[in-house]
Design an enzyme around this catalytic site. Structure first.
Site: not given
Length: 159
Positions: A17, A41, A90, A128
């Site tokens: 990131h 969430k 990515r 992550s």
């Protein structure tokens, strides 16, 4: 002034990131890294902690601001007078999802453009989710996350 928003959950932020962020900071006058709040969430790290850790991780980048938001990214971008959204890629597998998101955002606001930036190959596999999995299984995450995140997680109880 060209303002860009780099939105995401950043739960936690990774060196991948930060690589994307640094590239964005070289291109745009100001980059706002915007941590998405979703009251529906429960994140791995609380949003306020993510913001704090990101601020510590980017303190050397003068044209980067850290913020959080709830709701549509495109509405947040309008509120902050940004004309660009930064999205990181990515691998090819990220592209389809990011393209659909970009097209949805474009249909909501054609004046805000999406720019795709790629990370260095050494960060291609870092996500992550991968960081969380390694951490929760007592693996060493020190080479994948910025120092403030590593120190924070090292001192946190794995649950």
């Amino acid at each position: 002034m060209k303002i860009a928003i780099y939105p995401g959950s950043f739960d936690p932020i990774t060196k991948g990131h930060l690589d994307i962020l640094k590239t964005g900071a070289e291109i745009f006058d100001k980059v706002i890294i915007a941590v998405a709040r979703n009251s529906e969430k429960k994140g791995f790290l609380p949003v306020d902690e993510r913001v704090k850790l990101i601020k510590e991780s980017v303190k050397d980048l003068d044209n980067v601001e850290v913020d959080s938001f709830e709701g549509l990214t495109i509405e947040y971008a309008k509120k902050r007078e940004a004309k660009v959204l930064i999205r990181g890629l990515r691998a090819v597998s990220d592209f389809e999802y990011e393209l659909q998101l970009s097209q949805a955002n474009s249909s909501l606001s054609s004046e805000i453009k999406t720019v795709f930036l790629t990370t260095k190959p050494k960060y291609n596999f870092i996500s992550s989710s991968t960081i969380k999995e390694i951490y929760l299984n007592n693996g060493d995450i020190s080479k994948f996350v910025p120092e403030p995140v590593y120190e924070y997680l090292k001192n946190r109880n794995v649950s």
